[in-house]
Design a protein around this motif. Sequence first.
Motif, PDB file in Angstrom:
ATOM      1  N   VAL A  96     -33.146  -8.656  -4.124  1.00  0.00           N
ATOM      2  CA  VAL A  96     -32.503  -9.539  -3.148  1.00  0.00           C
ATOM      3  C   VAL A  96     -33.120  -9.322  -1.773  1.00  0.00           C
ATOM      4  O   VAL A  96     -33.388 -10.280  -1.041  1.00  0.00           O
TER       5      VAL A  96
ATOM      6  N   ASN B 225     -34.953 -12.156   0.380  1.00  0.00           N
ATOM      7  CA  ASN B 225     -34.514 -12.490   1.733  1.00  0.00           C
ATOM      8  C   ASN B 225     -35.633 -12.309   2.763  1.00  0.00           C
ATOM      9  O   ASN B 225     -35.723 -13.072   3.720  1.00  0.00           O
TER      10      ASN B 225
ATOM     11  N   LYS C  46     -32.503 -17.992  -7.326  1.00  0.00           N
ATOM     12  CA  LYS C  46     -31.270 -18.106  -6.541  1.00  0.00           C
ATOM     13  C   LYS C  46     -30.156 -18.757  -7.359  1.00  0.00           C
ATOM     14  O   LYS C  46     -29.006 -18.304  -7.326  1.00  0.00           O
TER      15      LYS C  46
ATOM     16  N   TYR D  94     -28.755 -16.002  -9.760  1.00  0.00           N
ATOM     17  CA  TYR D  94     -28.145 -14.766  -9.267  1.00  0.00           C
ATOM     18  C   TYR D  94     -27.248 -14.916  -8.031  1.00  0.00           C
ATOM     19  O   TYR D  94     -26.608 -13.956  -7.624  1.00  0.00           O
ATOM     20  N   TYR D  95     -27.208 -16.067  -7.416  1.00  0.00           N
ATOM     21  CA  TYR D  95     -26.379 -16.272  -6.224  1.00  0.00           C
ATOM     22  C   TYR D  95     -25.211 -17.146  -6.635  1.00  0.00           C
ATOM     23  O   TYR D  95     -25.392 -18.306  -6.992  1.00  0.00           O
ATOM     24  N   ARG D  96     -24.022 -16.579  -6.613  1.00  0.00           N
ATOM     25  CA  ARG D  96     -22.868 -17.241  -7.194  1.00  0.00           C
ATOM     26  C   ARG D  96     -21.678 -17.296  -6.251  1.00  0.00           C
ATOM     27  O   ARG D  96     -21.538 -16.468  -5.361  1.00  0.00           O
ATOM     28  N   SER D  97     -20.806 -18.251  -6.514  1.00  0.00           N
ATOM     29  CA  SER D  97     -19.512 -18.332  -5.846  1.00  0.00           C
ATOM     30  C   SER D  97     -18.492 -17.604  -6.709  1.00  0.00           C
ATOM     31  O   SER D  97     -18.574 -17.636  -7.934  1.00  0.00           O
TER      32      SER D  97
ATOM     33  N   GLN E 259     -19.578 -16.582  -1.519  1.00  0.00           N
ATOM     34  CA  GLN E 259     -20.841 -16.566  -2.256  1.00  0.00           C
ATOM     35  C   GLN E 259     -21.515 -15.222  -2.046  1.00  0.00           C
ATOM     36  O   GLN E 259     -21.459 -14.653  -0.954  1.00  0.00           O
ATOM     37  N   ALA E 260     -22.150 -14.734  -3.105  1.00  0.00           N
ATOM     38  CA  ALA E 260     -22.842 -13.441  -3.020  1.00  0.00           C
ATOM     39  C   ALA E 260     -23.898 -13.353  -4.116  1.00  0.00           C
ATOM     40  O   ALA E 260     -23.841 -14.070  -5.118  1.00  0.00           O
ATOM     41  N   TRP E 261     -24.851 -12.471  -3.895  1.00  0.00           N
ATOM     42  CA  TRP E 261     -25.837 -12.156  -4.922  1.00  0.00           C
ATOM     43  C   TRP E 261     -25.160 -11.273  -5.957  1.00  0.00           C
ATOM     44  O   TRP E 261     -24.447 -10.334  -5.610  1.00  0.00           O
TER      45      TRP E 261
END
Length: 132
Positions: free
Chosen positions: A13, A17, A99, A102-105, A115-117
Motif C-alpha cells: 500500500v 501510494n 485498488k 484491496y481498497y474496500r468500504s 474506506q480502507a486498504w
Amino acid sequence: MIDETKVTTEEYVAIYNATNAIFLGLLKEIRELSKKKPDAIMSAGKVSIINRVLEDLRLFLDKEPEGKFLDVLDDENLPQTSDSVLIMCQYETALKAFKNKYYRSYKIGQYASKQAWVTPEFLSEYQEYEEY
C-alpha cells in the motif's frame, strides 16, 4: 463482511501510494507526446525515469494476476512514444485492478461507512470493531 482472501500488505500500500500519482503524471505526459509524434523515439533519460517508477510498481503488481503482462521499457532499443503508452496503459489497468481488489468500504456503525486498504492490520482492527 470483508473478504479475508483478498488482503495486501502495508508495504505494498505504501509503494502504491508513493508511486501511483507519479506514474499517472508520467503517463499523461507520454500520452501528450504520443499525440504529437507517435513515432518519435524516446530519449534514454525519459526511459530511465519511467522505468524507475515501473520497477517500483512491479514490486507488488508482479504478484497479481495482471503482473505477467507487465514489462519495463526497453532501454537498449529505445521505444517509440506510442509503444511506451501501450506498455504504461497495462500498468494503469493493473493499478486499477489492485485498488479495486484491496481498497474496500466497510460499515463502522448502523449508518456510517469508511474506506480502507484491506491489510492484516486492518483486518485485526476491523475484527475488534465487529466484536463490540
